[in-house]
Scaffold this motif. Structure first.
Motif, PDB file in Angstrom:
ATOM      1  N   HIS A 112       8.866  14.031   4.528  1.00 27.05           N
ATOM      2  CA  HIS A 112      10.053  15.001   3.914  1.00 27.05           C
ATOM      3  C   HIS A 112       9.522  15.474   2.441  1.00 27.05           C
ATOM      4  N   ILE A 113       8.801  14.751   1.618  1.00 25.60           N
ATOM      5  CA  ILE A 113       8.363  15.257   0.356  1.00 25.60           C
ATOM      6  C   ILE A 113       7.050  16.081   0.416  1.00 25.60           C
ATOM      7  N   PRO A 114       7.223  17.342  -0.202  1.00 25.44           N
ATOM      8  CA  PRO A 114       5.936  18.311   0.079  1.00 25.44           C
ATOM      9  C   PRO A 114       4.808  17.705  -1.012  1.00 25.44           C
ATOM     10  N   HIS A 115       3.690  17.823  -0.218  1.00 26.67           N
ATOM     11  CA  HIS A 115       2.435  17.065  -0.807  1.00 26.67           C
ATOM     12  C   HIS A 115       1.342  17.729  -0.546  1.00 26.67           C
ATOM     13  N   TRP A 116       0.121  17.700  -1.118  1.00 25.85           N
ATOM     14  CA  TRP A 116      -0.854  18.282  -0.569  1.00 25.85           C
ATOM     15  C   TRP A 116      -1.839  16.812  -0.432  1.00 25.85           C
ATOM     16  N   LYS A 117      -2.373  16.980   0.858  1.00 23.58           N
ATOM     17  CA  LYS A 117      -3.280  15.796   1.238  1.00 23.58           C
ATOM     18  C   LYS A 117      -4.622  15.819   0.249  1.00 23.58           C
ATOM     19  N   LEU A 118      -5.217  16.802   0.055  1.00 19.69           N
ATOM     20  CA  LEU A 118      -6.276  17.119  -0.821  1.00 19.69           C
ATOM     21  C   LEU A 118      -6.302  16.516  -2.048  1.00 19.69           C
ATOM     22  N   LEU A 119      -4.871  16.395  -2.686  1.00 14.26           N
ATOM     23  CA  LEU A 119      -4.617  15.801  -3.939  1.00 14.26           C
ATOM     24  C   LEU A 119      -4.075  14.298  -3.970  1.00 14.26           C
ATOM     25  N   SER A 120      -3.457  14.015  -2.826  1.00 16.11           N
ATOM     26  CA  SER A 120      -2.634  12.876  -2.841  1.00 16.11           C
ATOM     27  C   SER A 120      -3.635  11.673  -2.362  1.00 16.11           C
ATOM     28  N   CYS A 121      -2.899  10.339  -2.682  1.00 15.43           N
ATOM     29  CA  CYS A 121      -3.623   9.362  -2.230  1.00 15.43           C
ATOM     30  C   CYS A 121      -2.589   8.506  -1.221  1.00 15.43           C
ATOM     31  N   LEU A 122      -2.976   8.667   0.018  1.00 16.93           N
ATOM     32  CA  LEU A 122      -1.920   7.988   1.117  1.00 16.93           C
ATOM     33  C   LEU A 122      -1.999   6.664   1.231  1.00 16.93           C
ATOM     34  N   GLU A 123      -2.836   5.902   0.423  1.00 17.95           N
ATOM     35  CA  GLU A 123      -2.789   4.440   0.745  1.00 17.95           C
ATOM     36  C   GLU A 123      -3.259   4.040  -0.847  1.00 17.95           C
ATOM     37  N   ASP A 124      -2.284   3.929  -1.777  1.00 19.51           N
ATOM     38  CA  ASP A 124      -2.545   3.108  -2.852  1.00 19.51           C
ATOM     39  C   ASP A 124      -2.588   1.660  -2.980  1.00 19.51           C
ATOM     40  N   LEU A 125      -2.961   1.024  -3.775  1.00 22.23           N
ATOM     41  CA  LEU A 125      -2.964  -0.641  -3.774  1.00 22.23           C
ATOM     42  C   LEU A 125      -2.323  -1.188  -4.740  1.00 22.23           C
ATOM     43  N   TRP A 126      -1.362  -2.165  -4.262  1.00 20.76           N
ATOM     44  CA  TRP A 126      -0.774  -2.781  -5.222  1.00 20.76           C
ATOM     45  C   TRP A 126      -1.108  -4.299  -4.916  1.00 20.76           C
ATOM     46  N   CYS A 127      -1.481  -5.267  -6.163  1.00 18.73           N
ATOM     47  CA  CYS A 127      -2.075  -6.417  -5.844  1.00 18.73           C
ATOM     48  C   CYS A 127      -1.271  -7.324  -6.915  1.00 18.73           C
ATOM     49  N   MET A 128      -1.052  -8.713  -6.263  1.00 15.93           N
ATOM     50  CA  MET A 128      -0.098  -9.412  -6.963  1.00 15.93           C
ATOM     51  C   MET A 128      -0.543 -11.069  -7.196  1.00 15.93           C
ATOM     52  N   LYS A 129      -0.293 -11.656  -8.139  1.00 14.95           N
ATOM     53  CA  LYS A 129      -0.460 -13.101  -8.695  1.00 14.95           C
ATOM     54  C   LYS A 129       0.548 -13.620  -8.987  1.00 14.95           C
ATOM     55  N   ALA A 130       0.791 -14.915  -8.458  1.00 11.62           N
ATOM     56  CA  ALA A 130       1.913 -15.648  -8.801  1.00 11.62           C
ATOM     57  C   ALA A 130       1.590 -16.476 -10.061  1.00 11.62           C
ATOM     58  N   LEU A 131       2.190 -16.316 -10.832  1.00  9.82           N
ATOM     59  CA  LEU A 131       2.029 -17.262 -12.134  1.00  9.82           C
ATOM     60  C   LEU A 131       3.019 -18.596 -12.055  1.00  9.82           C
ATOM     61  N   LYS A 132       3.776 -18.735 -11.450  1.00 10.46           N
ATOM     62  CA  LYS A 132       4.480 -19.938 -11.006  1.00 10.46           C
ATOM     63  C   LYS A 132       4.578 -20.441  -9.699  1.00 10.46           C
ATOM     64  N   ASN A 133       4.518 -21.622  -9.379  1.00 14.38           N
ATOM     65  CA  ASN A 133       4.237 -22.118  -8.142  1.00 14.38           C
ATOM     66  C   ASN A 133       5.037 -21.744  -7.046  1.00 14.38           C
ATOM     67  N   THR A 164       0.899  -1.218   0.072  1.00 16.54           N
ATOM     68  CA  THR A 164       0.071  -0.113  -0.014  1.00 16.54           C
ATOM     69  C   THR A 164       0.702   1.294   0.030  1.00 16.54           C
ATOM     70  N   PRO A 165       1.492   1.469  -1.185  1.00 14.21           N
ATOM     71  CA  PRO A 165       2.294   2.715  -1.263  1.00 14.21           C
ATOM     72  C   PRO A 165       1.427   4.140  -1.219  1.00 14.21           C
ATOM     73  N   ALA A 166       2.233   5.221  -1.054  1.00 13.45           N
ATOM     74  CA  ALA A 166       1.633   6.389  -0.970  1.00 13.45           C
ATOM     75  C   ALA A 166       1.857   7.204  -2.284  1.00 13.45           C
ATOM     76  N   MET A 167       0.872   7.623  -2.751  1.00 12.32           N
ATOM     77  CA  MET A 167       1.030   8.721  -4.200  1.00 12.32           C
ATOM     78  C   MET A 167       0.920   9.929  -3.623  1.00 12.32           C
ATOM     79  N   LEU A 168       2.016  10.831  -3.765  1.00 18.31           N
ATOM     80  CA  LEU A 168       2.112  12.110  -3.002  1.00 18.31           C
ATOM     81  C   LEU A 168       1.896  12.950  -4.217  1.00 18.31           C
ATOM     82  N   VAL A 169       1.027  14.031  -4.265  1.00 18.02           N
ATOM     83  CA  VAL A 169       0.983  14.820  -5.287  1.00 18.02           C
ATOM     84  C   VAL A 169       1.411  16.195  -4.713  1.00 18.02           C
TER      85      VAL A 169
END
Length: 380
Positions: free
Chosen positions: A338-359, A154-159
């Motif tokens: 430490h990275i300047p950003h506006w909370k109004l524009l940012s997404c503080l909890e982006d979501l990465w989803c993953m699926k293994a294609l090999k066992n 769940t990375p943060a997208m800072l804008v």
């Protein structure tokens, strides 16, 4: 109650026959949750612009009764996965899934994803992953509930908006642009163990969209090209995403609209205050993406902030079309403070989803997050 799947024809994208129809679909498909902001993408005549800079890529379209009703894109690269340079995986990234509004919830999206996964498997991909907003219920339900993906990070997208007033960079801070070869050396030395660090970082840095790499350190100290670094230092690179595609806001919260109007009036009548204001997001605009942000030393947090301010000044001076500065960091990374950003524009909890294609990669999808994450600008 769901709907029955439509029997659409899924095939590879044909630039000559499909370009205009894909662009039309993009204009009709919003991105983002309804309660916040709708973003529309202008690919400026090249629907494949977001994947062309990847080592390997593919685009599929869905067609029903000669109507183009869906599209999806995918790219493949080799990245670090365990935190040691020798632990590499071949990953496939899924992006740009669009389904025409009248044909949603009919299985078109899942069919497109499955066909793209078949291409990944044919190309010996170990893991497939995608990114979405945490509040995007339709996307989360499709990938997690229906297609077997797992919530991974769940990375943060800072804008941060670009305004006309430049930031003052203190005289006790040295900011220097370094050569591509030096940047590659530093990235491989200090960041190659990060999650999803691209093995072909040299191609990223040499791409025409990469505007350069800058380092910041206390004035009076020296920065050696042989990897000898000051007691405190920071670095980042800048990617001009606005050269690939433009964004436009189709809907915004009332508070955002009111702030935009009032701040512009204040800036017009009281320019001495130098108040920042929101740019006009309702017309197509570009943005800079800061990637490879790294710091070390007791003063490094302040140096990161100065680098971000430097990039803002560069954008304001060199590119009137650039309205925001964007970066993405791991959710637990203290860099976000430490990275300047506006909370109004940012997404503080982006979501990465993953699926293994090999066992042998199933366990990897369940590993706890590292503090640092490398976000490839080619996938923004």
């Amino acid at each position: 109650m769901g709907f029955e799947e439509e029997e659409a024809i899924i095939r590879s994208y044909d630039g000559e026959a499909d370009r205009a129809r894909v662009e039309d679909l993009e204009r009709r498909c919003e991105v983002g949750p309804a309660e916040r902001v709708y973003l529309f993408t202008d690919t400026m005549g090249d629907p494949m612009c977001r994947i062309r800079n990847s080592p390997m890529y593919k685009m599929l379209v869905a067609e029903l009764d000669k109507e183009l009703i869906g599209v999806i894109q995918g790219s493949i690269k080799v990245v670090t996965v365990h935190g040691r340079p020798r632990d590499l995986a071949r990953v496939g990234y899924i992006l740009g899934l669009r389904v025409a509004p009248l044909h949603r919830r009919k299985g078109i999206g899942s069919s497109l994803v499955r066909r793209l996964e078949e291409w990944f498997i044919a190309k010996d991909v170990d893991l497939a992953y995608m990114a979405t907003e945490k509040e995007n219920d339709a996307s989360v339900n499709l990938f997690i509930d229906k297609l077997g993906y797992i919530k991974f990070r769940t990375p943060a997208m800072l804008v941060n908006p670009v305004h006309c007033h430049p930031f003052h960079i203190p005289s006790n801070v040295e900011i220097e642009k370094i050569k591509v070869e030096e940047a590659e050396f530093l990235y491989r030395k200090f960041m190659a163990s990060m999650e999803f660090f691209p093995n072909d970082i040299h191609n990223v840095l040499r791409n025409k969209l990469s505007l350069g790499t800058w380092v910041a350190y206390p004035r009076g100290e020296s920065f050696g090209c042989d990897g000898q670094v000051p007691s405190s230092w920071a670095m980042l690179s800048v990617w001009n995403s606005g050269e690939l595609f433009k964004l436009r806001v189709g809907k915004a919260p009332l508070s955002c609209l009111l702030y935009t109007k009032s701040s512009r009036l204040m800036d017009k009548y009281f320019p001495c205050f130098k108040l920042p204001y929101l740019p006009d997001f309702f017309h197509p605009f570009g943005f800079y993406f800061m990637y490879g942000v790294h710091r070390d030393g007791p003063l490094s947090g302040k140096l990161v902030r100065r680098l971000c301010q430097f990039v803002h000044n560069m954008a304001a001076k060199a590119n009137k079309d650039c309205k925001v500065i964007v970066t993405e960091v791991a959710g637990h990374d203290t860099l976000r403070h430490h990275i300047p950003h506006w909370k109004l524009l940012s997404c503080l909890e982006d979501l990465w989803c993953m699926k293994a294609l090999k066992n042998e990669f199933h366990e990897l999808t369940k590993t706890p997050p590292q503090r640092a994450l490398f976000v490839d600008p080619r996938e923004v």
